[in-house]
Design a protein around this motif. Structure first.
Motif, PDB file in Angstrom:
ATOM      1  N   GLN A  51      21.703   1.296 -27.259  1.00  0.00           N
ATOM      2  CA  GLN A  51      23.019   1.550 -26.684  1.00  0.00           C
ATOM      3  C   GLN A  51      22.963   2.549 -25.535  1.00  0.00           C
ATOM      4  O   GLN A  51      23.603   2.352 -24.495  1.00  0.00           O
ATOM      5  CB  GLN A  51      23.970   2.062 -27.769  1.00  0.00           C
ATOM      6  CG  GLN A  51      25.396   2.316 -27.265  1.00  0.00           C
ATOM      7  CD  GLN A  51      26.315   2.788 -28.384  1.00  0.00           C
ATOM      8  OE1 GLN A  51      25.898   2.956 -29.528  1.00  0.00           O
ATOM      9  NE2 GLN A  51      27.581   3.019 -28.053  1.00  0.00           N
ATOM     10  N   ALA A  52      22.205   3.624 -25.683  1.00  0.00           N
ATOM     11  CA  ALA A  52      22.130   4.635 -24.627  1.00  0.00           C
ATOM     12  C   ALA A  52      21.529   4.050 -23.355  1.00  0.00           C
ATOM     13  O   ALA A  52      22.004   4.329 -22.244  1.00  0.00           O
ATOM     14  CB  ALA A  52      21.306   5.831 -25.120  1.00  0.00           C
ATOM     15  N   ASP A  53      20.469   3.263 -23.508  1.00  0.00           N
ATOM     16  CA  ASP A  53      19.848   2.649 -22.329  1.00  0.00           C
ATOM     17  C   ASP A  53      20.815   1.679 -21.650  1.00  0.00           C
ATOM     18  O   ASP A  53      20.848   1.571 -20.416  1.00  0.00           O
ATOM     19  CB  ASP A  53      18.580   1.907 -22.731  1.00  0.00           C
ATOM     20  CG  ASP A  53      17.460   2.839 -23.122  1.00  0.00           C
ATOM     21  OD1 ASP A  53      17.489   4.010 -22.689  1.00  0.00           O
ATOM     22  OD2 ASP A  53      16.554   2.401 -23.865  1.00  0.00           O
ATOM     23  N   ALA A  54      21.618   0.965 -22.460  1.00  0.00           N
ATOM     24  CA  ALA A  54      22.589   0.030 -21.896  1.00  0.00           C
ATOM     25  C   ALA A  54      23.616   0.766 -21.044  1.00  0.00           C
ATOM     26  O   ALA A  54      23.952   0.329 -19.936  1.00  0.00           O
ATOM     27  CB  ALA A  54      23.277  -0.739 -23.020  1.00  0.00           C
ATOM     28  N   LEU A  55      24.116   1.896 -21.547  1.00  0.00           N
ATOM     29  CA  LEU A  55      25.072   2.681 -20.776  1.00  0.00           C
ATOM     30  C   LEU A  55      24.427   3.273 -19.518  1.00  0.00           C
ATOM     31  O   LEU A  55      25.047   3.342 -18.457  1.00  0.00           O
ATOM     32  CB  LEU A  55      25.646   3.801 -21.645  1.00  0.00           C
ATOM     33  CG  LEU A  55      26.608   3.357 -22.754  1.00  0.00           C
ATOM     34  CD1 LEU A  55      26.910   4.521 -23.683  1.00  0.00           C
ATOM     35  CD2 LEU A  55      27.908   2.807 -22.129  1.00  0.00           C
ATOM     36  N   SER A  56      23.170   3.691 -19.633  1.00  0.00           N
ATOM     37  CA  SER A  56      22.458   4.272 -18.495  1.00  0.00           C
ATOM     38  C   SER A  56      22.324   3.254 -17.359  1.00  0.00           C
ATOM     39  O   SER A  56      22.482   3.594 -16.185  1.00  0.00           O
ATOM     40  CB  SER A  56      21.084   4.757 -18.943  1.00  0.00           C
ATOM     41  OG  SER A  56      20.343   5.251 -17.834  1.00  0.00           O
ATOM     42  N   VAL A  57      22.040   2.006 -17.708  1.00  0.00           N
ATOM     43  CA  VAL A  57      21.916   0.961 -16.688  1.00  0.00           C
ATOM     44  C   VAL A  57      23.235   0.772 -15.955  1.00  0.00           C
ATOM     45  O   VAL A  57      23.273   0.681 -14.711  1.00  0.00           O
ATOM     46  CB  VAL A  57      21.464  -0.360 -17.349  1.00  0.00           C
ATOM     47  CG1 VAL A  57      21.666  -1.543 -16.401  1.00  0.00           C
ATOM     48  CG2 VAL A  57      20.008  -0.270 -17.766  1.00  0.00           C
ATOM     49  N   LEU A  58      24.327   0.724 -16.690  1.00  0.00           N
ATOM     50  CA  LEU A  58      25.633   0.519 -16.069  1.00  0.00           C
ATOM     51  C   LEU A  58      26.002   1.687 -15.158  1.00  0.00           C
ATOM     52  O   LEU A  58      26.512   1.484 -14.048  1.00  0.00           O
ATOM     53  CB  LEU A  58      26.702   0.332 -17.143  1.00  0.00           C
ATOM     54  CG  LEU A  58      26.624  -0.967 -17.952  1.00  0.00           C
ATOM     55  CD1 LEU A  58      27.631  -0.949 -19.095  1.00  0.00           C
ATOM     56  CD2 LEU A  58      26.875  -2.167 -17.053  1.00  0.00           C
ATOM     57  N   ARG A  59      25.764   2.900 -15.585  1.00  0.00           N
ATOM     58  CA  ARG A  59      26.155   4.067 -14.796  1.00  0.00           C
ATOM     59  C   ARG A  59      25.267   4.237 -13.569  1.00  0.00           C
ATOM     60  O   ARG A  59      25.730   4.666 -12.504  1.00  0.00           O
ATOM     61  CB  ARG A  59      26.132   5.307 -15.683  1.00  0.00           C
ATOM     62  CG  ARG A  59      27.287   5.283 -16.693  1.00  0.00           C
ATOM     63  CD  ARG A  59      27.158   6.280 -17.807  1.00  0.00           C
ATOM     64  NE  ARG A  59      28.287   6.147 -18.739  1.00  0.00           N
ATOM     65  CZ  ARG A  59      28.376   6.758 -19.911  1.00  0.00           C
ATOM     66  NH1 ARG A  59      27.369   7.539 -20.328  1.00  0.00           N
ATOM     67  NH2 ARG A  59      29.437   6.588 -20.682  1.00  0.00           N
ATOM     68  N   MET A  60      23.992   3.896 -13.699  1.00  0.00           N
ATOM     69  CA  MET A  60      23.109   3.946 -12.531  1.00  0.00           C
ATOM     70  C   MET A  60      23.560   2.926 -11.482  1.00  0.00           C
ATOM     71  O   MET A  60      23.567   3.205 -10.281  1.00  0.00           O
ATOM     72  CB  MET A  60      21.666   3.665 -12.956  1.00  0.00           C
ATOM     73  CG  MET A  60      20.659   3.794 -11.821  1.00  0.00           C
ATOM     74  SD  MET A  60      18.980   3.398 -12.383  1.00  0.00           S
ATOM     75  CE  MET A  60      18.785   4.613 -13.701  1.00  0.00           C
TER      76      MET A  60
ATOM     77  N   LEU B 211      30.825   1.542 -25.382  1.00  0.00           N
ATOM     78  CA  LEU B 211      31.217   2.844 -25.932  1.00  0.00           C
ATOM     79  C   LEU B 211      31.965   2.670 -27.254  1.00  0.00           C
ATOM     80  O   LEU B 211      31.802   3.482 -28.176  1.00  0.00           O
ATOM     81  CB  LEU B 211      32.093   3.595 -24.925  1.00  0.00           C
ATOM     82  CG  LEU B 211      31.359   4.167 -23.701  1.00  0.00           C
ATOM     83  CD1 LEU B 211      32.360   4.649 -22.659  1.00  0.00           C
ATOM     84  CD2 LEU B 211      30.443   5.314 -24.129  1.00  0.00           C
ATOM     85  N   ARG B 212      32.762   1.619 -27.340  1.00  0.00           N
ATOM     86  CA  ARG B 212      33.547   1.349 -28.556  1.00  0.00           C
ATOM     87  C   ARG B 212      32.749   0.573 -29.584  1.00  0.00           C
ATOM     88  O   ARG B 212      33.224   0.359 -30.696  1.00  0.00           O
ATOM     89  CB  ARG B 212      34.809   0.564 -28.201  1.00  0.00           C
ATOM     90  CG  ARG B 212      35.816   1.341 -27.361  1.00  0.00           C
ATOM     91  CD  ARG B 212      37.000   0.456 -26.952  1.00  0.00           C
ATOM     92  NE  ARG B 212      37.494  -0.279 -28.100  1.00  0.00           N
ATOM     93  CZ  ARG B 212      37.650  -1.624 -28.121  1.00  0.00           C
ATOM     94  NH1 ARG B 212      37.284  -2.358 -27.068  1.00  0.00           N
ATOM     95  NH2 ARG B 212      38.134  -2.202 -29.195  1.00  0.00           N
ATOM     96  N   GLN B 213      31.541   0.110 -29.201  1.00  0.00           N
ATOM     97  CA  GLN B 213      30.751  -0.763 -30.084  1.00  0.00           C
ATOM     98  C   GLN B 213      31.602  -1.940 -30.556  1.00  0.00           C
ATOM     99  O   GLN B 213      31.676  -2.251 -31.760  1.00  0.00           O
ATOM    100  CB  GLN B 213      30.185   0.019 -31.264  1.00  0.00           C
ATOM    101  CG  GLN B 213      29.207   1.107 -30.854  1.00  0.00           C
ATOM    102  CD  GLN B 213      28.575   1.797 -32.030  1.00  0.00           C
ATOM    103  OE1 GLN B 213      28.947   1.584 -33.185  1.00  0.00           O
ATOM    104  NE2 GLN B 213      27.571   2.630 -31.766  1.00  0.00           N
TER     105      GLN B 213
END
Length: 345
Positions: free
Chosen positions: A304-313, A338-340
């Motif tokens: 999940q953290a890596d998924a969010l990192s890709v989107l924000r980058m 974020l809400r899973q």
């Protein structure tokens, strides 16, 4: 002295007559050579034979045009048009998703030197449509053709015809590489091109995804991508009449790569999709659908953290490089991660 002078004159006259006979023979030989190479549809004009007879002088026998014969021998194509379509040629398969290749009956054929291959590549890019001599010359010699360009092009076409129809009888009209006006075309009814098959696979793959049949989609996408061996129409990719098609095919290839990854995610091969998309998004950082798929594959792989990192980058890159925000689809995906959200599983 008188006898010697007459002998000298006789020798000189004989030498002149021999030279004239040789010139006449060369004239006829040149015409028949051109006829064989260009597949002329009519016998040589009488003026050619008359000119040869006049140049040869009284010692020459005037040659005659070939007459129709019921069996064997050379005949001009117009003499018996009913025979033209008796035996269809073996279908020729062209591969242009990389350096050009051709197979006839499953066997590779030698397409010759660089410019000859380039001429064929240009013709394949326009299958079913005539390509004028002017366009071919412009492309092959980069706008600076030598005086011999037309003759060289005719020789390339003649060589290609012999290669593409090895069993064609003499004087039979070409059925694969045809003459059309002041140009040439490849007959689409006897030609198969891998670029066309790739388009068919791409369409079938997306249709399968729309039908919620990801395994069929995966099969179609992988079959299409397997056809690629390099840059499309590599020999003439910069030519004016070819470059738009090269761009179109490359864009279609990228969309098929994304479609394949979407199918991988749909069948549960999340880790495989992650490894494919990691390199893809690095090479094509502005393709938002690729970024969306990469983030979704990471999330389903438990990252999940890596998924969010890709989107924000990606969001930062779009803002800094282009001054725009991410697409609504990416923004929604970030909120759902974020809400899973159960819809992501």
């Amino acid at each position: 002295m008188g006898g010697s002078s007459r002998s000298t004159r006789s020798v000189a006259e004989l030498e002149r007559e021999v030279r004239e006979l040789r010139q006449a023979n060369e004239t006829l030989k040149m015409y028949f050579t051109m006829a064989l190479e260009l597949d002329l549809q009519s016998p040589p004009p009488a003026a050619v034979f008359e000119m040869a007879r006049e140049r040869a002088g009284a010692h020459a026998v005037a040659p005659q045009p070939p007459a129709p014969r019921p069996h064997g021998g050379v005949r001009w194509a117009q003499e018996d048009p009913a025979e033209a379509g008796d035996v269809p040629p073996t279908k020729v398969e062209f591969r242009v998703l990389g350096p050009i290749e051709a197979t006839i009956g499953g066997r590779y054929v030698d397409l010759g030197a660089t410019k000859q291959r380039a001429a064929l590549t240009l013709l394949v890019s326009q299958v079913g449509q005539p390509v004028s001599v002017d366009v071919l010359v412009e492309a092959l010699w980069d706008g600076q053709p030598p005086q011999s360009a037309i003759s060289s092009l005719h020789a390339y076409i003649a060589n290609l015809r012999r290669v593409l129809e090895p069993d064609r009888a003499p004087r039979k009209p070409a059925k694969v590489l045809r003459t059309r006006g002041r140009g040439y075309l490849l007959d689409s009814s006897v030609v198969d091109v891998d670029a066309h098959r790739f388009g068919t696979c791409a369409t079938a793959g997306w249709q399968a995804l729309d039908r919620c049949d990801p395994q069929r989609a995966l099969d179609e996408f992988e079959a299409g991508l397997a056809l690629w061996r390099g840059e499309a129409y590599a020999e003439v990719s910069d030519a004016t009449h070819v470059s738009p098609e090269v761009v179109r095919l490359e864009e279609l290839r990228l969309s098929v790569v994304e479609g394949r990854c979407a199918a991988l995610i749909a069948v549960g091969a999340h880790e495989v999709a992650v490894s494919e998309l990691a390199g893809f998004t690095q090479s094509h950082p502005l393709r938002e659908y690729g970024c969306e798929l990469f983030s979704l594959a990471l999330y389903r792989a438990g990252r999940q953290a890596d998924a969010l990192s890709v989107l924000r980058m990606h969001q930062r890159r779009m803002a800094e490089d282009l001054g725009i925000s991410s697409s609504p689809a990416l923004q929604r995906l970030e909120v759902e991660i974020l809400r899973q959200a159960p819809t992501l599983d």
